[in-house]
Write an enzyme that holds these catalytic residues in place. Structure first.
Site, PDB file in Angstrom:
ATOM      1  N   HIS A  67       0.846  -1.213   0.000  1.00  0.00           N
ATOM      2  CA  HIS A  67       0.000   0.000   0.000  1.00  0.00           C
ATOM      3  C   HIS A  67       0.870   1.247   0.000  1.00  0.00           C
ATOM      4  O   HIS A  67       0.405   2.321  -0.355  1.00  0.00           O
ATOM      5  CB  HIS A  67      -0.958  -0.001   1.190  1.00  0.00           C
ATOM      6  N   LYS A  72       9.604  -2.654   2.685  1.00  0.00           N
ATOM      7  CA  LYS A  72      10.895  -2.545   3.382  1.00  0.00           C
ATOM      8  C   LYS A  72      11.025  -3.639   4.421  1.00  0.00           C
ATOM      9  O   LYS A  72      10.050  -3.964   5.116  1.00  0.00           O
ATOM     10  CB  LYS A  72      10.910  -1.168   4.078  1.00  0.00           C
ATOM     11  N   LYS A 108      10.243  -8.869   4.198  1.00  0.00           N
ATOM     12  CA  LYS A 108      11.343  -9.487   4.962  1.00  0.00           C
ATOM     13  C   LYS A 108      11.929 -10.608   4.123  1.00  0.00           C
ATOM     14  O   LYS A 108      11.243 -11.191   3.286  1.00  0.00           O
ATOM     15  CB  LYS A 108      10.808 -10.066   6.286  1.00  0.00           C
ATOM     16  N   SER A 365      16.623   3.784   8.255  1.00  0.00           N
ATOM     17  CA  SER A 365      16.682   3.275   6.872  1.00  0.00           C
ATOM     18  C   SER A 365      15.900   4.196   5.944  1.00  0.00           C
ATOM     19  O   SER A 365      16.296   4.442   4.801  1.00  0.00           O
ATOM     20  CB  SER A 365      16.089   1.870   6.783  1.00  0.00           C
TER      21      SER A 365
HETATM   22  P1  NAD Z   1      22.770  -9.878  15.579  1.00  0.00           P
HETATM   23  O1  NAD Z   1      22.989 -11.053  14.697  1.00  0.00           O
HETATM   24  O2  NAD Z   1      23.662  -8.703  15.473  1.00  0.00           O
HETATM   25  O3  NAD Z   1      22.788 -10.337  17.125  1.00  0.00           O
HETATM   26  C1  NAD Z   1      22.003 -11.362  17.636  1.00  0.00           C
HETATM   27  C2  NAD Z   1      22.500 -11.639  19.036  1.00  0.00           C
HETATM   28  O4  NAD Z   1      21.668 -12.594  19.660  1.00  0.00           O
HETATM   29  C3  NAD Z   1      23.905 -12.199  19.090  1.00  0.00           C
HETATM   30  O5  NAD Z   1      24.603 -11.565  20.142  1.00  0.00           O
HETATM   31  C4  NAD Z   1      23.695 -13.664  19.466  1.00  0.00           C
HETATM   32  O6  NAD Z   1      24.769 -14.191  20.220  1.00  0.00           O
HETATM   33  C5  NAD Z   1      22.469 -13.550  20.332  1.00  0.00           C
HETATM   34  N1  NAD Z   1      21.743 -14.798  20.474  1.00  0.00           N
HETATM   35  C6  NAD Z   1      21.440 -15.703  19.524  1.00  0.00           C
HETATM   36  N2  NAD Z   1      20.790 -16.731  20.097  1.00  0.00           N
HETATM   37  C7  NAD Z   1      20.679 -16.445  21.404  1.00  0.00           C
HETATM   38  C8  NAD Z   1      20.126 -17.116  22.508  1.00  0.00           C
HETATM   39  N3  NAD Z   1      19.533 -18.290  22.378  1.00  0.00           N
HETATM   40  N4  NAD Z   1      20.209 -16.545  23.724  1.00  0.00           N
HETATM   41  C9  NAD Z   1      20.807 -15.364  23.861  1.00  0.00           C
HETATM   42  N5  NAD Z   1      21.351 -14.671  22.862  1.00  0.00           N
HETATM   43  C10 NAD Z   1      21.288 -15.219  21.642  1.00  0.00           C
HETATM   44  O7  NAD Z   1      21.241  -9.468  15.365  1.00  0.00           O
HETATM   45  P2  NAD Z   1      20.575  -8.059  15.625  1.00  0.00           P
HETATM   46  O8  NAD Z   1      20.620  -7.279  14.369  1.00  0.00           O
HETATM   47  O9  NAD Z   1      21.103  -7.496  16.887  1.00  0.00           O
HETATM   48  O10 NAD Z   1      19.043  -8.489  15.814  1.00  0.00           O
HETATM   49  C11 NAD Z   1      18.532  -8.931  17.070  1.00  0.00           C
HETATM   50  C12 NAD Z   1      17.009  -8.876  17.031  1.00  0.00           C
HETATM   51  O11 NAD Z   1      16.589  -7.533  16.727  1.00  0.00           O
HETATM   52  C13 NAD Z   1      16.337  -9.744  15.964  1.00  0.00           C
HETATM   53  O12 NAD Z   1      15.086 -10.191  16.445  1.00  0.00           O
HETATM   54  C14 NAD Z   1      16.103  -8.775  14.813  1.00  0.00           C
HETATM   55  O13 NAD Z   1      15.054  -9.193  13.958  1.00  0.00           O
HETATM   56  C15 NAD Z   1      15.733  -7.538  15.598  1.00  0.00           C
HETATM   57  N6  NAD Z   1      15.905  -6.286  14.844  1.00  0.00           N
HETATM   58  C16 NAD Z   1      17.094  -5.938  14.319  1.00  0.00           C
HETATM   59  C17 NAD Z   1      17.214  -4.729  13.624  1.00  0.00           C
HETATM   60  C18 NAD Z   1      18.540  -4.243  13.078  1.00  0.00           C
HETATM   61  O14 NAD Z   1      18.588  -3.085  12.620  1.00  0.00           O
HETATM   62  N7  NAD Z   1      19.605  -5.020  13.117  1.00  0.00           N
HETATM   63  C19 NAD Z   1      16.097  -3.915  13.449  1.00  0.00           C
HETATM   64  C20 NAD Z   1      14.875  -4.290  14.020  1.00  0.00           C
HETATM   65  C21 NAD Z   1      14.804  -5.487  14.716  1.00  0.00           C
END
Ligand code: NAD
Length: 473
Positions: A67, A72, A108, A365
């Site tokens: 929409h 994104k 996504k 973004s």
């Molecule tokens: P990332 O890969 O940088 O980090 C993920 C972290 O989670 C790592 O430190 C990893 O060791 C840890 N992890 C994995 N499994 C785990 C467990 N079982 N117990 C504890 N820690 C665990 O990812 P990110 O970019 O930091 O994303 C984290 C969350 O935030 C995700 O749900 C992602 O969808 C969400 N998110 C990220 C962004 C972004 O801009 N990167 C934006 C919105 C939402």
């Protein structure tokens, strides 16, 4: 052994939470279904020759809504990725963009891969091949579908994707806007790497400006001295921990990683821990906190604020009764299951939902995409002009009063805003305004008792209006 409690899948859980909001609005069932359904999803499978052998990789890209364009949403690299998860995350992106007034649809993507098993050059080949599939099939372009980093991806993957798009579309003047979260020297924007963690900080700061909400969470006063447990120390968890502890006086009493947790009731020094991990690649030998092997149990540690910033479904019907936090801020996507969410609501534990709390990433973004299609850095035109105005004002004040202005005040007034200042200001404004909209929705309807329902109601009303306005329905 405890018997696993069956819960809805992530996608069904998101839909159930959305249904709760739809029933409050009393939205027409047809409109509701149109909003909830995923517009398109592709699965791609492609071969790449790795160390002399052919490996076939599987990836997905879901476009939940169009929409607003472009749609994104991040691309995730994980060994547990699947289509159900991608569709749930794409749906969350639709609601998230509407909550923070970012004019994008929701999308996504994911690639089923364990990045730790591959060398840098191999990751580049795989990423470029995945990008090629998405571009050729119409699921990646600056005007229709723009990915960003997520779990397991970062600036370097975004740079490879942008370059692949450029090779295929040399005539597209806006090619660099085909992904966000790029390195600065490849069209990225200041403040994007920190954006999601920064947005989490701004969301919590805004919560603490509303004393009624703070009281409902059985707390009082400001953020200073509050205790906080954070799960995940990747991009989002690290930045949220850093800003809250260094700038707001929050005590980070535990950090949980997949390899265990660190606990220190006096507060963990986040930069020191970050350096330790950079040098040693593990947390067990970190000297200034107690190491706990079963990190999952630390989610249950008593604290004021719990920030899950790792994966989905971390607080579920198995452990929800043992959660001992006053406020939970969902920095990760979907960290609380539908069942656990209902239990937390019943117990009066306040949850700031993912679709709002982690919207800092998509907000910045959006700024990056605007910067790319307008081909100019924010602040480039007005910065020196602002400095000159500041100098003139200082001079006028000194001449009028006969007093000279201190160096600190002079430096503050005569400094023009650079790109990082503007990005942070725009993000702070976005997070504050969105919180206030969610609050207002809740204040105006006594049937809405929790922030998640209120956030979804706020968002679905905007999406429904945009569908109805253009007469799609
Ligand atoms: P990332 O890969 O940088 O980090 C993920 C972290 O989670 C790592 O430190 C990893 O060791 C840890 N992890 C994995 N499994 C785990 C467990 N079982 N117990 C504890 N820690 C665990 O990812 P990110 O970019 O930091 O994303 C984290 C969350 O935030 C995700 O749900 C992602 O969808 C969400 N998110 C990220 C962004 C972004 O801009 N990167 C934006 C919105 C939402």
């Amino acid at each position: 052994m405890t018997k696993a409690i069956k819960e809805p899948s992530f996608r069904d859980g998101v839909n159930l939470m959305v249904d709760r909001a739809i029933s409050v609005i009393g939205l027409d069932a047809g409109v509701a279904n149109a909003i909830k359904s995923c517009n398109a999803v592709i699965q791609v499978q492609f071969p790449v020759k790795i160390r002399g052998k052919i490996e076939v990789f599987t990836g997905w890209r879901a476009t939940h809504s169009t929409h607003r364009l472009p749609s994104k949403g991040g691309i995730r690299y994980a060994p547990y990725a699947d289509q159900n998860e991608v569709e749930a995350l794409a749906a969350l992106m639709t609601y998230k963009c509407a909550i923070v007034n970012v004019p994008f649809g929701g999308s996504k993507g994911a690639l089923l891969i364990d990045p730790s098993q591959y060398e840098r050059d191999e990751m580049e080949m795989i990423t470029r091949r995945f990008a090629l599939e998405l571009i050729r099939k119409g699921f990646l372009s600056p005007s229709t579908n723009v990915p960003a980093p997520d779990v397991g991806t970062g600036q370097r993957e975004m740079a490879w994707i942008a370059d692949t798009y450029k090779q295929l579309n040399p005539e597209d003047i806006n090619y660099v806007a085909c992904v966000t979260g790029k390195p600065l020297h490849h069209g990225g924007i200041e403040g994007r790497v920190e954006a999601t963690g920064r947005g989490v900080q701004y969301a919590i700061q805004e919560f603490f400006r509303h004393s009624d909400d703070v009281k409902k969470a059985n707390m009082s006063g400001s953020l200073d001295g509050k205790t906080c447990v954070i799960q995940g120390f990747g991009n989002v968890g690290y930045h949220a921990a850093k800003f809250l502890s260094e700038e707001d006086g929050v005590k980070i009493t535990a950090i949980i990683k997949s390899t265990g947790a660190l606990v220190n009731d006096e507060g963990i020094n986040i930069e020191q821990l970050h350096q330790h991990i950079d040098e040693h690649h593990e947390i067990e030998t970190y000297p200034c906190a107690q190491y706990v092997k079963d990190g999952q149990t630390v989610l249950e540690k008593e604290c004021d604020i719990l920030i899950p910033a790792a994966l989905e479904n971390q607080i579920n019907l198995e452990n929800v009764d043992r959660i001992n936090a006053k406020l939970i801020v969902e920095a990760a996507n979907g960290p609380i299951s539908f069942g656990a969410d209902s239990v937390l609501n019943r117990k009066g534990i306040i949850v700031i939902p993912d679709a709002y709390a982690n919207a800092g990433g998509v907000t910045v973004s959006y700024f990056e995409w605007i910067r790319n299609i307008s081909h100019i850095r924010f602040g480039r035109i007005q910065r020196r002009h602002e400095e000159m105005r500041g100098m003139e004002m200082t001079k006028m004040f000194e001449e009028a009063t006969g007093n000279s202005v201190s160096k600190h005040i002079r430096d503050t007034i005569t400094r023009g805003a650079d790109e990082l200042d503007l990005v942070r200001s725009g993000l702070d404004d976005t997070m504050r305004m969105a919180y206030q909209e969610i609050r207002e929705t809740m204040d105006n309807d006594e049937n809405i008792k929790d922030f998640r329902t209120s956030a979804f109601v706020t968002s679905i009303r905007k999406i429904a209006r945009s569908y109805l306005d253009v007469g799609i329905l």
